[in-house]
Motif scaffolding. Structure first.
Motif, PDB file in Angstrom:
ATOM      1  N   ASP A  42       0.743  -1.222  -0.043  1.00 17.44           N
ATOM      2  CA  ASP A  42      -0.047   0.075   0.008  1.00 17.44           C
ATOM      3  C   ASP A  42       0.901   1.340  -0.212  1.00 17.44           C
ATOM      4  O   ASP A  42       0.446   2.053  -0.830  1.00 17.44           O
ATOM      5  CB  ASP A  42      -0.955   0.134   1.341  1.00 17.44           C
ATOM      6  CG  ASP A  42      -1.854  -0.924   1.330  1.00 17.44           C
ATOM      7  OD1 ASP A  42      -2.163  -1.434   0.057  1.00 17.44           O
ATOM      8  OD2 ASP A  42      -2.572  -1.047   2.144  1.00 17.44           O
ATOM      9  N   SER A  43       2.039   1.132   0.866  1.00 17.64           N
ATOM     10  CA  SER A  43       2.746   2.371   0.860  1.00 17.64           C
ATOM     11  C   SER A  43       3.317   2.646  -0.222  1.00 17.64           C
ATOM     12  O   SER A  43       3.668   4.013  -1.031  1.00 17.64           O
ATOM     13  CB  SER A  43       3.791   2.331   2.075  1.00 17.64           C
ATOM     14  OG  SER A  43       4.896   1.365   1.817  1.00 17.64           O
TER      15      SER A  43
ATOM     16  N   ASP B  23       2.333   1.928  -3.261  1.00 15.73           N
ATOM     17  CA  ASP B  23       1.128   2.454  -4.464  1.00 15.73           C
ATOM     18  C   ASP B  23       0.732   4.039  -3.936  1.00 15.73           C
ATOM     19  O   ASP B  23       0.775   4.744  -4.980  1.00 15.73           O
ATOM     20  CB  ASP B  23      -0.192   1.574  -4.302  1.00 15.73           C
ATOM     21  CG  ASP B  23      -0.062   0.414  -4.955  1.00 15.73           C
ATOM     22  OD1 ASP B  23       0.978  -0.001  -5.644  1.00 15.73           O
ATOM     23  OD2 ASP B  23      -0.538  -0.512  -4.353  1.00 15.73           O
ATOM     24  N   GLU B  24       0.701   4.071  -2.875  1.00 17.03           N
ATOM     25  CA  GLU B  24       0.286   5.630  -2.461  1.00 17.03           C
ATOM     26  C   GLU B  24       1.635   6.704  -2.557  1.00 17.03           C
ATOM     27  O   GLU B  24       1.414   7.720  -3.323  1.00 17.03           O
ATOM     28  CB  GLU B  24       0.255   5.611  -0.871  1.00 17.03           C
ATOM     29  CG  GLU B  24      -0.961   4.852  -0.310  1.00 17.03           C
ATOM     30  CD  GLU B  24      -2.257   5.753  -0.149  1.00 17.03           C
ATOM     31  OE1 GLU B  24      -2.287   6.545  -0.836  1.00 17.03           O
ATOM     32  OE2 GLU B  24      -2.900   5.003   0.675  1.00 17.03           O
TER      33      GLU B  24
ATOM     34  N   GLU C  27      -7.822   6.864  -8.485  1.00 15.94           N
ATOM     35  CA  GLU C  27      -8.074   6.070  -7.337  1.00 15.94           C
ATOM     36  C   GLU C  27      -9.543   5.821  -6.881  1.00 15.94           C
ATOM     37  O   GLU C  27     -10.358   6.562  -7.026  1.00 15.94           O
ATOM     38  CB  GLU C  27      -7.321   7.131  -5.862  1.00 15.94           C
ATOM     39  CG  GLU C  27      -7.472   6.260  -4.845  1.00 15.94           C
ATOM     40  CD  GLU C  27      -6.550   7.488  -3.793  1.00 15.94           C
ATOM     41  OE1 GLU C  27      -6.682   7.003  -2.428  1.00 15.94           O
ATOM     42  OE2 GLU C  27      -6.447   8.508  -3.944  1.00 15.94           O
TER      43      GLU C  27
ATOM     44  N   HIS D 278     -10.776   8.480  -1.447  1.00 21.23           N
ATOM     45  CA  HIS D 278      -9.695   7.460  -0.625  1.00 21.23           C
ATOM     46  C   HIS D 278     -10.259   7.720   0.796  1.00 21.23           C
ATOM     47  O   HIS D 278     -11.119   8.129   1.177  1.00 21.23           O
ATOM     48  CB  HIS D 278      -8.201   8.263  -0.723  1.00 21.23           C
ATOM     49  CG  HIS D 278      -8.327   9.643  -0.559  1.00 21.23           C
ATOM     50  ND1 HIS D 278      -8.371  10.345   1.016  1.00 21.23           N
ATOM     51  CD2 HIS D 278      -8.193  10.677  -1.199  1.00 21.23           C
ATOM     52  CE1 HIS D 278      -8.175  11.493   0.642  1.00 21.23           C
ATOM     53  NE2 HIS D 278      -8.258  11.956  -0.452  1.00 21.23           N
TER      54      HIS D 278
ATOM     55  N   PRO E  52      -6.685   1.672  -0.614  1.00 22.71           N
ATOM     56  CA  PRO E  52      -6.991   2.324  -1.869  1.00 22.71           C
ATOM     57  C   PRO E  52      -6.477   1.666  -2.848  1.00 22.71           C
ATOM     58  O   PRO E  52      -5.460   0.689  -2.882  1.00 22.71           O
ATOM     59  CB  PRO E  52      -5.896   3.489  -1.564  1.00 22.71           C
ATOM     60  CG  PRO E  52      -5.104   2.921  -0.575  1.00 22.71           C
ATOM     61  CD  PRO E  52      -5.724   2.060   0.300  1.00 22.71           C
TER      62      PRO E  52
ATOM     63  N   PHE F  67      -5.349   1.940  -7.191  1.00 24.22           N
ATOM     64  CA  PHE F  67      -4.850   2.804  -8.135  1.00 24.22           C
ATOM     65  C   PHE F  67      -4.804   2.454  -9.503  1.00 24.22           C
ATOM     66  O   PHE F  67      -4.420   1.193  -9.786  1.00 24.22           O
ATOM     67  CB  PHE F  67      -3.417   3.553  -7.805  1.00 24.22           C
ATOM     68  CG  PHE F  67      -3.544   4.192  -6.387  1.00 24.22           C
ATOM     69  CD1 PHE F  67      -3.662   5.366  -6.048  1.00 24.22           C
ATOM     70  CD2 PHE F  67      -3.228   3.403  -5.220  1.00 24.22           C
ATOM     71  CE1 PHE F  67      -3.991   6.219  -4.913  1.00 24.22           C
ATOM     72  CE2 PHE F  67      -2.904   4.163  -4.087  1.00 24.22           C
ATOM     73  CZ  PHE F  67      -3.398   5.479  -3.915  1.00 24.22           C
TER      74      PHE F  67
ATOM     75  N   GLY G  77       6.988   5.149   2.791  1.00 27.05           N
ATOM     76  CA  GLY G  77       5.959   5.923   1.695  1.00 27.05           C
ATOM     77  C   GLY G  77       6.790   7.320   1.374  1.00 27.05           C
ATOM     78  O   GLY G  77       6.848   7.351   0.123  1.00 27.05           O
TER      79      GLY G  77
ATOM     80  N   THR H 272       5.099   7.705   6.929  1.00 24.02           N
ATOM     81  CA  THR H 272       3.995   7.270   6.158  1.00 24.02           C
ATOM     82  C   THR H 272       3.445   8.308   5.090  1.00 24.02           C
ATOM     83  O   THR H 272       3.720   9.598   5.182  1.00 24.02           O
ATOM     84  CB  THR H 272       2.702   6.528   6.853  1.00 24.02           C
ATOM     85  OG1 THR H 272       2.223   7.914   7.621  1.00 24.02           O
ATOM     86  CG2 THR H 272       3.216   5.657   8.048  1.00 24.02           C
TER      87      THR H 272
ATOM     88  N   VAL I  78       0.173   9.301   2.452  1.00 18.74           N
ATOM     89  CA  VAL I  78      -1.391   8.905   1.645  1.00 18.74           C
ATOM     90  C   VAL I  78      -1.263   9.725   0.360  1.00 18.74           C
ATOM     91  O   VAL I  78      -0.496  10.844   0.196  1.00 18.74           O
ATOM     92  CB  VAL I  78      -2.497   9.144   2.549  1.00 18.74           C
ATOM     93  CG1 VAL I  78      -2.226   8.200   3.843  1.00 18.74           C
ATOM     94  CG2 VAL I  78      -2.441  10.482   3.213  1.00 18.74           C
ATOM     95  N   SER I  79      -2.225   9.347  -0.344  1.00 19.98           N
ATOM     96  CA  SER I  79      -2.255   9.793  -1.822  1.00 19.98           C
ATOM     97  C   SER I  79      -2.676  11.257  -1.845  1.00 19.98           C
ATOM     98  O   SER I  79      -2.435  12.117  -2.553  1.00 19.98           O
ATOM     99  CB  SER I  79      -3.329   9.303  -2.846  1.00 19.98           C
ATOM    100  OG  SER I  79      -4.741   9.155  -1.981  1.00 19.98           O
TER     101      SER I  79
END
Length: 372
Positions: free
Chosen positions: A147-148, A150-151, A166, A199, A246, A248, A267, A294, A296-297
């Motif tokens: 996930d990290s 992809d974000e 997304e 998201h 999420p 993508f 991330g 971390t 996020v998008s």
């Protein structure tokens, strides 16, 4: 040796024969020593066999995202867009963790951590929920790393103006929750009440702000449905009982190869590495820059664990600058290694700006944590 006669008896005296007093004393030295050695052996075996419910954190390796690991393969590979050579280093930092479900540290490991200034000792219950399995922890860490990445790719591509799509997909419906029987794994949530969401953080915020019931609009298969739910309060938060992941779609195929490393804390550094790979020139200006956080998008940088150990790992890798989540400032102060410049960031844009300033020789002007 000589004979000595005394009355009707005689005795033999010799200088190399121990006296009775010496013969009596010798066991007094030998037995305690043997007992002590036996006790030490037993304690050593017990220390190796007895495990304790603790987790030991130590500095782990720092991995250069824009470099090439020992196997020679680049960490970041891109298909569908032009990539550029670069220089310097962008390290994501790690923590070497000993302990946890199914692999508790020995008593000697715990004692060693108590005297190691670079180690941190935590109770297992502080790090892991009760009764979680080792397999579950491994799966969660692997999923968090995916996930990290992809974000991070989403943030970097969005910053470069490349298309990113997304969607917020239900990854799990928790048992005995408001969503049980109403939502399914794979549902895509598009609206909370009358507000469009893209998201997970938006969905969470909308549920927190709602005063009563909420209505989720979801895509399931080829249809769209509305699902009314009544949130419940758990740990001070309004929740409906779903885990949202999420998903993508990118116009560029970006892969990040980091081997057997788990968790979400790289991330921010992944996004910087992808951005550097897709832009001409060296983002770092040849500097060695490390960090953690971390991402996020939306571009928000979040706090992580083990930052004291990560700063030590960055220093050992030769980094001169370290990007830390502002939410970790209280753990940064008092733990910065000599010669390492640490600056707090809250967003990807701030992290990018800090790297550009360090590259331009303006690292001394970077802000620091309060009290640092």
């Amino acid at each position: 040796m000589r004979w000595r006669r005394s009355g009707a008896t005689s005795s033999l005296e010799t200088s190399d024969a121990p006296s009775a007093a010496v013969r009596r004393r010798r066991p007094l030295f030998g037995r305690p020593l043997s007992a002590l050695l036996l006790l030490l052996v037993v304690l050593g075996l017990v220390g190796q066999l007895v495990t304790l419910p603790f987790v030991v954190l130590r500095p782990g390796p720092a991995v250069d995202i824009i470099g090439r690991p020992e196997d020679g393969a680049p960490v970041v590979t891109v298909e569908g867009a032009k990539s550029y050579p670069t220089s310097g280093a962008l390290y994501f930092t790690t923590v070497a963790q000993y302990g946890g479900p199914g692999r508790r540290p020995t008593a000697w490991n715990v004692l060693g951590a108590l005297v190691d200034p670079d180690a941190e000792l935590l109770r297992e219950s502080v790090v892991y929920p009760p009764q979680v399995s080792e397999q579950a922890v491994r799966e969660q860490n692997t999923a968090a790393m995916t996930d990290s990445q992809d974000e991070a790719v989403a943030v970097a591509l969005s910053k470069l103006g490349r298309p990113v799509t997304e969607r917020a997909e239900v990854a799990e419906v928790l048992p005995d929750s408001p969503a049980t029987g109403a939502l399914r794994k794979g549902d895509v949530i598009t609206r909370v009440d009358d507000k469009a969401v893209g998201h997970a953080s938006e969905i969470t915020q909308r549920i927190q702000k709602s005063a009563g019931d909420v209505t989720l609009t979801v895509k399931r298969g080829g249809s769209t449905q509305t699902v009314p739910l009544t949130p419940v309060v758990r740990n001070g938060r309004r929740v409906v009982g779903v885990l949202i992941q999420p998903k993508f779609s990118f116009g560029v195929d970006v892969k990040i190869h980091v081997g057997d490393v788990g968790g979400p804390s790289a991330g921010m550094m992944f996004a910087l590495g992808v951005y550097d790979t897709l832009t001409p020139g060296a983002l770092t200006g040849g500097q060695k820059i490390a960090g953690t956080g971390t991402l996020v998008s939306t571009g928000a940088v979040g706090p992580i664990g083990g930052i004291a150990q990560k700063m030590v790992g960055a220093k050992e890798a030769g980094a001169g600058f370290f990007l830390a989540p502002r939410g970790n400032c209280n753990e940064v102060v008092g733990h910065v290694p000599d010669g390492l410049v640490v600056t707090p960031v809250e967003t990807f844009d701030q992290a990018l700006s800090a790297v550009e300033k360090a590259a331009a020789g303006q690292g001394a002007s970077l802000p620091s944590c309060p009290g640092q």
